[in-house]
Design a protein around this motif. Structure first.
Motif: not given
Ligand SMILES: C[S@@+](CC[C@H](N)C(=O)[O-])C[C@H]1O[C@@H](n2cnc3c(N)ncnc32)[C@H](O)[C@@H]1O
Length: 495
Positions: A30-32, A227, A229, A231, A459-461
């Motif tokens: 989850g980290e960018t 972005k 990130y 996965n 959550s990253h959308e």
């Protein structure tokens, strides 16, 4: 976050991958990893897009008369580009053939690339572009080379516009082919304002190597920033990878796309495993074993490149494989949009192909979409619609757990579709007195877990994209359901 990788990544180079990115420390799921703006956005071949807003263009800039614009944009926003084109086109070089540029409008993208160099503000970006992998020699005299030569390179050279550029001495056919090759090998698809596709060049993102089971995903926001990130957790020293192709295809199909478009042979774990990590996305059912009531699959042996049963001696010749696939595709084409035919075809194909075969997966996705629309348009959809849709989504989620075990957009969408149908189905069952309130509550809690997982996947959308909008809806439905579970379940009719 800057347009560069942070200290958790480093750029390396080796003979197989060229330049690639490696994690220097553990990167949590989850980290960018990167947020990068494109150095340039271009229309796809055959599309004429406004150079200011990227909508379909219907006119040319009043001043330079070369840049395509939509009806709402009267003038070229980029004053520098406009002045250079106007000067070269109309004033200093009377032999410039603007008519050729207009006739072969795909030349405009290449012209924009050259303009990156003309402008001191963007010259560095031009330099970064030229450093990218082009595979020029592998492309020389291929079909794409000749097509580009006919439609873009020769028309641009014949237009003479480049003669007014500072870099004119460097411009020749090979140089222009190199720029076009760089775009083909490195550019990313971007959603255009009309939901069609255009292309963007992201120098840092394009350093990522490909893997058919990647550990990084990308999402593009409304300002076209990309972005990247993680996965899933990326280990220290692990290569950071994304995917250059459709991961819901079989190995031969993915490899062909990568070979023809990106000029390498993929040897990732998924491609090297005949069962594709146990997903069997390319496998056939062995008819000989099925005749003896045994379950076994015909897979492609990596060494001999032959299609062999995993249990018996049964084989399929490459021509037979090609015929089965072609016939299946043809039948899918004819069944397109017709739910009953698709259901019938699915039953038929599942006697020949593995239930996770990429063609079967494609078919199931279309069926789930049709059911989704049927449920949305019906005042009181029946239970069978929900049950069937849930099973189809479940199959997809289970498959994605194997081939993309981390966070994925598609898994987020499928989980949501599954959860929303489950909630409705449980309410229907409760209304029909098939379950007690406690049971309903228990089932709804399971749905909450699906919603939660869907939210995590999405959550990253970025909020302005269709996926971002979906995320908002999922979150809203989640809140409503949570309240219902906390306050005691209600039947559909009570709400
Ligand atoms: C978008 S570029 C990546 C950056 C590139 N390596 C460079 O040095 O500029 C794509 C190219 O990288 C190489 N590449 C990427 N992933 C690879 C992989 N899994 N196996 C082999 N080559 C790969 C191929 O040459 C491919 O055409």
């Amino acid at each position: 976050m800057a347009d560069e990788f942070g200290k958790n990544c480093t750029i390396c180079e080796n003979e197989t991958l060229g330049r690639y990115v490696k994690a220097t420390e553990v990167i949590p799921a989850g980290e960018t990893i990167l947020l990068e703006s494109p150095i340039l956005i271009l229309a796809c071949k055959g599309d004429k897009r406004c150079c200011n807003c990227y909508r379909i263009a219907q006119q040319y800039c009043r001043k330079c008369s070369i840049a395509p614009l939509c009806l709402d944009c009267a003038e070229h926003n980029d004053e520098f580009d406009c002045n250079v084109l106007a000067a070269a086109g109309a004033v200093s070089l009377p032999d410039v053939r603007v008519d050729i540029l207009k006739k072969h409008f795909d030349t405009y993208g290449l012209l924009q690339c050259l303009l990156l160099h003309e402008n001191l503000r963007t010259r560095k970006a031009f330099g970064k572009m030229l450093q990218m992998e082009a595979h020029l020699e592998k492309r020389r005299n291929t079909k794409i080379w000749h097509e580009h030569d006919r439609d873009i390179v020769q028309p641009l050279l014949q237009s003479n516009i480049w003669k007014g550029f500072e870099m004119a001495p460097n411009i020749n056919g090979d140089f222009l082919q190199k720029i076009l090759a760089i775009w083909d090998v490195n550019s990313h698809e971007i959603r255009a304002p009309d939901a069609e596709i255009m292309r963007g060049l992201y120098p840092q993102v394009s350093l990522l190597a490909h893997n058919c089971c990647p550990n990084a995903n990308q999402a593009i926001d409304d300002q076209y920033r990309m972005k990247v990130y993680a996965n899933r957790e990326i280990g220290r020293g692990e290569v950071v990878t994304n995917s250059y192709t459709n991961l819901l295809l079989g190995t031969d199909e993915r490899r062909q796309i990568l070979r023809e478009g990106k000029y390498f042979h993929c040897t990732c774990d998924r491609c090297e495993d005949p069962t594709e990590l146990g997903s069997h996305m390319s496998s056939f059912i062995c008819s000989a074993c099925a005749g003896h009531k045994q379950e076994s699959y015909i897979v492609k042996d990596r060494e001999s490149q032959t299609w062999k049963c995993q249990k018996c001696e049964h084989t399929l010749r490459p021509e037979q494989v090609a015929i089965i696939l072609e016939k299946s595709k043809e039948e899918m084409f004819h069944a397109h949009g017709d739910y009953r035919r698709l259901e019938y075809l699915l039953a038929k194909l599942c006697t020949i192909l593995h239930k996770n075969h990429y063609l079967v997966v494609d078919l199931k996705q279309e069926m789930a979409n049709i059911l989704r629309n049927a449920i949305l348009s019906s005042r009181r959809p029946n239970r069978q619609l929900f049950e069937r849709k849930i099973r189809l989504c479940q199959d997809l989620v289970l498959l994605l757990q194997i081939i993309q075990p981390g966070m994925t957009r598609l898994k987020g969408i499928a989980l949501y579709e599954m959860a929303t149908s489950h909630v409705k189905l449980q309410h229907l069952k409760f209304e029909e007195n098939e379950m007690e309130e406690d049971d309903l509550k228990k089932r709804l809690k399971e749905c909450l877990a699906m919603y939660r997982e869907s939210i995590r996947m999405l959550s990253h959308e970025p909020p302005q994209t269709p996926e971002g909008q979906l995320l908002k809806n999922v979150a809203k439905e989640f809140d409503v359901l949570q309240k219902e579970v906390e306050n005691g379940a209600q039947s559909e009719g009570d709400k």
